[in-house]
Write an enzyme that holds these catalytic residues in place. Structure first.
Site, PDB file in Angstrom:
ATOM      1  N   ASP B  12       0.858  -1.181   0.000  1.00 46.27           N
ATOM      2  CA  ASP B  12       0.000   0.000   0.000  1.00 46.27           C
ATOM      3  C   ASP B  12       0.896   1.235   0.000  1.00 46.27           C
ATOM      4  OD1 ASP B  12      -1.939   1.868   0.276  1.00 46.27           O
ATOM      5  OD2 ASP B  12      -2.895   0.971   2.037  1.00 46.27           O
ATOM      6  N   ASP B 109      -2.981   2.540  -6.016  1.00 39.85           N
ATOM      7  CA  ASP B 109      -1.903   2.581  -5.039  1.00 39.85           C
ATOM      8  C   ASP B 109      -1.822   1.362  -4.128  1.00 39.85           C
ATOM      9  OD1 ASP B 109      -4.313   3.203  -3.941  1.00 39.85           O
ATOM     10  OD2 ASP B 109      -3.563   4.758  -2.601  1.00 39.85           O
ATOM     11  N   GLU B 110      -2.589   0.325  -4.439  1.00 43.97           N
ATOM     12  CA  GLU B 110      -2.544  -0.871  -3.598  1.00 43.97           C
ATOM     13  C   GLU B 110      -2.498  -2.100  -4.491  1.00 43.97           C
ATOM     14  OE1 GLU B 110      -5.455  -1.599  -0.433  1.00 43.97           O
ATOM     15  OE2 GLU B 110      -5.961   0.527  -0.610  1.00 43.97           O
TER      16      GLU B 110
END
Lengths: 364, 363
Positions: B12, B109-110
């Site tokens: 993350d 973003d993960e």
């Protein structure tokens, strides 16, 4: 206006209007028919702004006047009247109808708000053979696109070609083309596109006996039969260049019994998925195997003898596309040409090039 | 997968949008930075991301920019530069994909990574080594920080990063599960939102440990079979969902909130045209065609309506799509001020798939 009119005549005229009046309630007046006096009778008119229809009904007229009233209601009322003699009284926004003891009083919209009928170049109309036109429509209508976003193929392309007249329809997956020898048709080689709904109404009109006259002006097609005049707004747009999709290199030629093949396709497509009836055609010398499978239900194989000498070929099609064309053909045997599993197949009557049907395959 | 030990890594990125912005605006480091809308805190956009400094003021994503400005008047507001974040995200995903194909992206973003290895190797040890390498490479190559979690499944891996944020690294082993989960508030559990939290509290359940001790039947009665079973399993750290490298999308959509409410039909159509263009472009890029098109209109009073139409032939053509969208717009009331408009394409099908009807190429 005071009118006396014959019920049977009036019902016949109103019947013709029913398919044309606007069903979607966009402009209330388009759900109405216009009734106005004319020479020796009354004129009745309906439109959805794309199709205009005008007809006459003999009547005894006392005073002048006109009004528009709901087409459906008027039709139902006249049909239900107890006696043959119908008396009408028209004021600016009302129509009174009396027959026997029954009296109707109907609200309407003043006639001046009704769209004007496009001018019809009556002297440029030529006599046509409605039977030829009916056949052309029947053999192509199933391939017209119903996808409203592709308006340029939502109709019948009518085009002159030497001494022939051609009618072409397509929905992007298949194409139907019919050619007839016909030289006095007022269509040029650039062609025109007649909208689907208009042609459906025209086809209904062709069911009637009588002499039909046809003409094309810049934006409209006109058909006249006795006192009935139908005016259809042409689709503005360019019909796709259909000639470029007619295959020239289909070397795998098959002759098959039409009815037998159609029945087999119907049997096999029972298991194909609901909407897209995918059926695999496997050709080998003298033999056609049709098969289909549905992961939820099961599978099916059927087989019939055909005339075929080429190498083995597997190609999948939407069975409905073939059933559509086989059911309008009269010939006992049909001719089919293929190239490979990704190229379009061609169907036509044995020994004739005048009717051509091209179908794109589905991926196997 | 059953019986075998799994090892899942969850990566993350820390305050991703803000961190990407700070890479090019180094002077803003250590300051409360907020990315959202067009960067004007007087406008009506919402916070897309906030730096950790800004979060201390109670600012979180989804909050109105104006509110954020009130909470932290000294914050620096930046406009959203989606293309830039997408580009950075691709670099991030590329790093992960160097280790395995089993990468499931979860937003920009993960991502989850499933670790596989030879039978004689221990996947867990391999995952820990790989996770450290990934974290280090993100720092060196992207000049960004990420929090990384390693656990026997996706649920726990995500929980690990959640607990270790920011710039953290956490491993939850099978034997740690009970100890880690026991004291956590239920809200920390994946799938427990505000509503579920409230209902659990009502039942006297505050911690994951308490949830784990609640009989399954009890939960099923209050939350239904699916949700109840899920809560039961999650509270015990059980999650069998696989890492799916790619999600088939069901729909693609774009929407935009206007600067000021508007009744200008021409402007509305212009904006919808641009949105339709974006959706068409995405459809083509990802190889899909859509059959159903929906417009969404939100009025000034937040009353929201949708109108949709399904076409016969799936399409990815802007012309075809715009014809439908334009017609839908004509069917909605544009006499009231409009706040937001959106376009959605659904009923997607992959181009060139088996059983797909081929069409003529009319050129």
């Amino acid at each position: 206006m005071k009118i006396t009119v014959d019920k049977t005549e009036l019902v016949k005229v109103l019947q013709r209007m029913q398919g044309i009046v606007e069903k979607r309630n966009t402009l209330p007046i388009l759900s109405n028919v216009l009734v106005e006096e004319a020479n020796g009778g009354i004129t009745i008119m309906a439109t959805d702004l794309e199709i205009f229809i005008k007809d006459m009904c003999p009547a005894d007229i006392d005073e002048r006047g006109s009004v528009t009233v709901n087409a459906r209601k008027l039709f139902e009322i006249i049909k239900s009247l107890p006696e043959e003699r119908v008396d009408m009284k028209i004021t600016e926004d009302r129509m009174a109808i009396a027959s026997g003891k029954v009296k109707y009083n109907i609200m309407g919209i003043p006639a001046k708000e009704f769209p004007a009928f496009p001018s019809v170049p009556e002297d440029s109309l030529v006599r046509i053979d409605q039977n030829i036109f009916s056949e052309m429509i029947d053999k192509t209508s199933f391939a017209v696109s119903t996808d409203e976003t592709r308006y340029n193929i939502n109709g019948f392309f009518l085009q002159k070609d030497d001494n022939n007249i051609r009618m072409v329809t397509t929905d992007g997956h298949r194409l139907a083309l019919i050619k007839k020898e016909y030289d006095n048709i007022p269509v040029d080689t650039a062609g025109v596109i007649l909208p689907r709904k208009g042609v459906v109404e025209l086809r209904k009109l062709f069911e009637e006996e009588g002499s039909f006259f046809f003409g094309i002006s810049e934006r409209n097609a006109t058909v006249k039969k006795d006192t009935t005049i139908m005016n259809i707004r042409l689709i503005e747009g360019e019909f796709p260049d259909y000639k470029q999709v007619i295959p020239r290199e289909n070397d795998k030629k098959v002759v098959a019994p039409r009815v037998e093949l159609m029945e087999a396709l119907k049997r096999v497509s029972i298991l194909a998925s609901d909407r897209i009836k995918g059926v695999k055609f496997s050709f080998s010398p003298g033999r056609l195997v049709l098969s289909s499978s549905n992961p939820d239900i099961g599978d099916v194989v059927d087989e019939l003898a055909v005339e075929y000498q080429g190498e083995e070929l597997e190609v999948a099609f939407n069975a409905r596309y073939f059933i559509d064309v086989f059911s309008v053909m009269e010939e006992e045997r049909v001719f089919m040409e293929f190239k490979d599993s990704l190229s379009p197949g061609v169907v036509r009557p044995e020994g004739s090039e005048d009717y051509l049907y091209i179908v794109m395959p589905m991926r196997l | 997968m059953h019986g075998k030990i799994r090892a899942v890594i969850h990566v993350d990125m820390d305050a991703f949008f803000v961190s990407v912005e700070l890479k090019r605006k180094k002077g803003l480091r250590g300051k409360p930075v907020i990315v959202g809308g067009d960067g004007d805190p007087q406008s009506r956009g919402v916070v897309s991301a906030a730096s950790y400094e800004a979060r201390r003021f109670g600012i979180h994503s989804g909050m109105a920019l104006r509110r954020a400005k009130r909470l932290c008047p000294g914050a620096i507001f930046l406009p959203v530069d989606y293309a830039l974040y997408e580009e950075e995200s691709e670099r991030f995903m590329d790093i992960l994909r160097e280790y395995t194909d089993l990468v499931e992206s979860f937003g920009l973003d993960e991502a989850f990574v499933e670790m596989r290895c030879a039978p004689e190797e221990d996947p867990f040890e391999k995952a820990i080594t790989t996770a450290r390498k990934i974290k280090e490479r993100i720092r060196c190559e992207l000049k960004l920080t990420a929090t990384v979690g390693v656990a026997p499944n996706k649920l726990l891996a995500k929980l690990a990063t959640e607990l270790a944020k920011p710039d953290g690294f956490m491993v939850i082993r099978e034997e740690d599960v009970e100890r880690v989960l026991r004291g956590l508030p239920v809200r920390k559990l994946w799938g427990v939102g505000e509503k579920t939290e409230k209902r659990l509290k009502f039942l006297g359940i505050q911690t994951v440990g308490e949830l784990a001790r609640t009989p399954l039947l009890h939960l099923v009665r209050y939350f239904g079979r699916a949700h109840g079973t899920m809560l039961h399993e999650y509270s015990r750290g059980v999650d069998t969902s696989p890492v799916v490298p790619f999600h088939e999308p069901n729909s693609m959509s774009r929407e935009v909130t206007f600067e000021k409410d508007t009744r200008d039909v021409y402007f509305i159509k212009e904006v919808l045209y641009e949105l339709t263009k974006d959706v068409a472009k995405r459809l083509r890029e990802e190889g899909y065609r859509a059959k159903t098109f929906t417009i969404k209109i939100r009025y000034y009073d937040f009353k929201t309506i949708t109108r949709s139409r399904t076409v016969v032939t799936p399409t990815d053509s802007l012309n075809d799509m715009w014809t439908v969208v334009a017609e839908l717009v004509d069917r909605v009331d544009t006499t009231q001020p409009i706040r937001l408009v959106g376009v959605k394409a659904s009923g997607l099908e992959k181009r060139g798939e088996k059983g797909v009807q081929k069409g003529f190429n009319y050129g």
